[in-house]
Design a protein around this motif. Structure first.
Motif, mmCIF file in Angstrom:
data_model
loop_
_atom_site.group_PDB
_atom_site.id
_atom_site.type_symbol
_atom_site.label_atom_id
_atom_site.label_comp_id
_atom_site.label_asym_id
_atom_site.label_seq_id
_atom_site.Cartn_x
_atom_site.Cartn_y
_atom_site.Cartn_z
ATOM 1 N N ALA A 227 0.827 -1.206 0.000
ATOM 2 C CA ALA A 227 0.000 0.000 0.000
ATOM 3 C C ALA A 227 0.861 1.255 0.000
ATOM 4 N N GLY A 228 1.918 1.244 0.810
ATOM 5 C CA GLY A 228 2.816 2.393 0.852
ATOM 6 C C GLY A 228 3.527 2.612 -0.465
ATOM 7 N N PHE A 229 3.960 1.515 -1.104
ATOM 8 C CA PHE A 229 4.625 1.629 -2.402
ATOM 9 C C PHE A 229 3.677 2.218 -3.437
ATOM 10 N N CYS A 230 2.450 1.717 -3.471
ATOM 11 C CA CYS A 230 1.466 2.211 -4.435
ATOM 12 C C CYS A 230 1.168 3.696 -4.211
ATOM 13 N N ASN A 231 0.992 4.072 -2.957
ATOM 14 C CA ASN A 231 0.717 5.478 -2.659
ATOM 15 C C ASN A 231 1.882 6.363 -3.085
ATOM 16 N N GLY A 232 3.103 5.822 -2.960
ATOM 17 C CA GLY A 232 4.287 6.560 -3.372
ATOM 18 C C GLY A 232 4.405 6.739 -4.875
ATOM 19 N N ILE A 233 3.647 5.980 -5.634
ATOM 20 C CA ILE A 233 3.583 6.158 -7.091
ATOM 21 C C ILE A 233 2.397 7.044 -7.472
ATOM 22 N N ILE A 234 1.261 6.823 -6.833
ATOM 23 C CA ILE A 234 0.045 7.574 -7.168
ATOM 24 C C ILE A 234 0.223 9.072 -6.924
ATOM 25 N N ASN A 235 0.794 9.443 -5.785
ATOM 26 C CA ASN A 235 0.911 10.865 -5.448
ATOM 27 C C ASN A 235 1.750 11.668 -6.432
ATOM 28 N N PRO A 236 2.993 11.250 -6.750
ATOM 29 C CA PRO A 236 3.743 12.038 -7.737
ATOM 30 C C PRO A 236 3.142 11.979 -9.137
ATOM 31 N N ALA A 237 2.472 10.873 -9.471
ATOM 32 C CA ALA A 237 1.833 10.787 -10.787
ATOM 33 C C ALA A 237 0.719 11.825 -10.909
ATOM 34 N N LEU A 238 -0.094 11.951 -9.868
ATOM 35 C CA LEU A 238 -1.146 12.969 -9.881
ATOM 36 C C LEU A 238 -0.549 14.373 -9.807
ATOM 37 N N THR A 239 0.537 14.533 -9.045
ATOM 38 C CA THR A 239 1.193 15.841 -8.949
ATOM 39 C C THR A 239 1.740 16.278 -10.302
#
Length: 399
Positions: free
Chosen positions: A312-324
């Motif tokens: 979950a932490g790894f996925c969140n670490g990809i989702i956030n910069p992708a949306l940014t």
């Protein structure tokens, strides 16, 4: 301001370190979320949702700080605005270690958030203004990693402090001395009101009136729901572990430490993964998040739970910069500070309403135990993923 013609070394590790250090504190809740079960016992006459509110109320302060950040920056410039916000967060962040009544802690946590709201928008605009496009995505990923490093260090310290008392845990915010020093030393004041084009400093065009559009609002709403559903982990995991006799509050705090440590790896890997996954980056990792969150309540093993949290932490670490990264595509010219502020408002509304959202959801479904709420959040991620697949096609996004 006079036009600048001197060359800027945008590959300078010292400059990158100074600017990225602003993001050392990206999470307002993780470092102290392990105190929730202990605070529930201490404030036994206060509702569960109101106790959880102490952990997320900084997001309300962030909303106010975000609104005034631009006004302060116009007066003080970027550097001194960042330093002001960091100092405010440091001072009010440690107050719960010394004052134990609910109103004092509530006020101090809100003001802690105000400080965050003042400096956080500039953590993005510094990157988009100072660095060229070929470096920007890399730094946005690194920004997430730096935030995870800061969270990891603070959680590591908090894991020891919580064994003293839940009050002592709030001394962890003394860590903010680090970015205060790094920004003071390594971020030049002359970058306050300039942008960098082709490696040269250019006078910022102050005649452009900041504006927004439907794309920015849509992105802010998407951030809101991502933050809202992901908050289930920080709000409910510790209570789920204690209630289900899986582990203690200290065990949960240590798991949170691994969570943000995993985000460091994902932030570093973001640039390459975004190239591989392209426009479906967010979709893919939202689906993975859904799977692991739905699985969390069905395990009684700390090692297995740790693995699920790491994913979950790894996925969140990809989702956030992708949306940014989409902010650059959606934001009108000369409006990145405003765009960042709008996105932050969406993020922090998501965090602020999370305790009450899950309380209301539990009431509607007739079941409000922490594990079930985490599973429901995972189901909601499936809906987010389907919506994102529609958005990237409609808006022809590249990431």
């Amino acid at each position: 301001m006079e036009s600048k013609e001197q060359q800027v070394n945008t590959s300078s590790p010292i400059l990158m370190l100074g600017i990225l250090s602003i993001s050392f504190l990206m999470s307002v809740s993780n470092a102290v979320s392990g105190t929730i079960p202990l605070m529930k016992q201490y404030f036994s006459n206060i509702s569960e949702a109101n106790v959880e509110l102490l952990v997320v109320i900084p997001t309300g302060g962030v909303l106010l700080g975000t609104v005034v950040s631009g006004l302060i920056s116009n007066k003080l410039g970027k550097k001194y605005t960042v330093l002001l916000g960091l100092i405010v967060s440091l001072v009010f962040g440690v107050i719960p270690a010394f004052f134990y009544n609910y109103p004092a802690i509530f006020l101090s946590r809100a003001m802690f958030g105000v400080g965050m709201g003042i400096f956080t928008p500039l953590s993005v605009s510094y990157i988009t203004d100072v660095f060229p496009e070929k470096i920007r995505n890399r730094l946005l990923g690194w920004r997430n990693s730096v935030g995870a490093i800061g969270d990891s260090i603070m959680l590591f310290i908090a894991g020891f402090l919580i064994n003293i008392s839940w009050h002592a845990t709030y001394l962890v915010f003394l860590f903010l001395i680090v970015p205060i020093v790094l920004v003071s030393l390594f971020v030049p004041k002359r970058l306050d009101r300039v942008i960098v084009e082709d490696g040269k400093e250019v006078e910022e065009d102050t005649s452009i009136k900041p504006s927004t559009n439907g794309g920015v609002i849509q992105l802010a709403i998407l951030f809101l729901f991502v933050c809202l559903f992901y908050s289930a982990i920080s709000l409910k995991l510790a209570s789920h572990m204690v209630d289900s006799h899986i582990g203690s509050a200290a065990d949960a705090t240590r798991i949170f430490g691994f969570l943000v440590l995993c985000s460091i790896i994902s932030g570093i890997a973001f640039e390459q993964l975004a190239k591989w996954c392209g426009r479906y980056t967010v979709f893919i990792f939202e689906v993975l998040t859904a799977v692991v969150m739905i699985a969390m309540p069905f395990t009684n093993s700390i090692p297995i739970l740790l693995v699920l949290v790491l994913v979950a932490g790894f996925c969140n670490g990809i989702i956030n910069p992708a949306l940014t990264a989409r902010m650059v595509a959606y934001s009108p010219k000369g409006s990145m500070n405003l765009t960042t502020s709008i996105i932050l408002i969406g993020i922090n509304i998501g965090s602020l309403v999370a305790p009450y959202f899950f309380q209301a959801l539990g009431g509607v479904l007739g079941k409000n135990d922490p594990g079930f709420m985490i599973m429901c959040a995972g189901v909601c991620y499936v809906i987010l993923a389907l919506y994102d697949a529609f958005v990237v096609k409609k808006d022809k996004l590249t990431i």
